[in-house]
Scaffold this active site. Sequence first.
Site, short mmCIF file in Angstrom:
data_model
loop_
_atom_site.label_atom_id
_atom_site.label_comp_id
_atom_site.label_asym_id
_atom_site.label_seq_id
_atom_site.Cartn_x
_atom_site.Cartn_y
_atom_site.Cartn_z
N SER A 1 -12.01 -1.90 -14.49
CA SER A 1 -11.03 -0.91 -14.05
C SER A 1 -9.89 -1.61 -13.35
O SER A 1 -10.06 -2.69 -12.78
CB SER A 1 -11.69 0.09 -13.09
N TYR B 1 -15.39 2.46 -4.53
CA TYR B 1 -15.27 2.15 -5.95
C TYR B 1 -14.60 0.80 -6.15
O TYR B 1 -15.00 0.01 -7.01
CB TYR B 1 -14.49 3.25 -6.66
#
Length: 244
Positions: free
Chosen positions: A132, A145
């Site tokens: 990501s 995250y």
Amino acid sequence: MSDRPVAVVTGASSGIGAASARALAEAGFEVVAGARRSDRLAEAAEAAGAVARPLDVTDPESVAAFVARLGRCDLLVNNAGGAFGLEPVAEADLDAWRRMYEVNVLGWARVTKALLPLLIDSGNGQVITIGSIAAREPYPGGSGYNAAKHGEAAVTRALRLELLGEPVRVCEIDPGLVETEFSLVRFSGDAERAEAVYEGMTPLSAEDVAEAVAWAATRPAHVNVDQITMMPRDQAGARIVHRR
């Protein structure tokens, strides 16, 4: 199994995982799709022309059972992952942080470790990690995250170094905004909040990322695509988005 190269895709019941299973099958791979949600997995695998097998990357017994049924593995696409919540550090839900680390980092490690012998034995193996932009650029509210995806990126890059000299390539693909169920999961099913993430801009699709997966997987054996960062034209950073 046929004589075609075998690709394992984790988190393949929807989104990037399901799209990658389809793209790899179209590219000539025999695809084994794994995920927790058996009903969704069966539907996605059938649409992709893949074999569906239950897999929970957070459960060592599930991983062992999944791997035990494989006689061959040429490609592993580590796609299983997820984000839970968007709170600042001061309001951090540490249980959610543990869940993110468990699935994004330890889940990656369980599956990769278990399949490495088959990948090496294949003589032309490859590991592709779906990371990501959060692994490259921290942002407010994303700390849990961010930490998990930075960890996943670190172990992927370490694996690349550790396997130097072995017949296994290692690739990391880090997308920006992709319109899948990602935000719906992150916000615990709050559809309105999830839809707002993509409001006024054109995000990537799961198929966009899957095309990159298939491209990296089909390069000649001597070519290692180390890292790909891909974002929509409307996005220039983790939180830098043009909205119309």
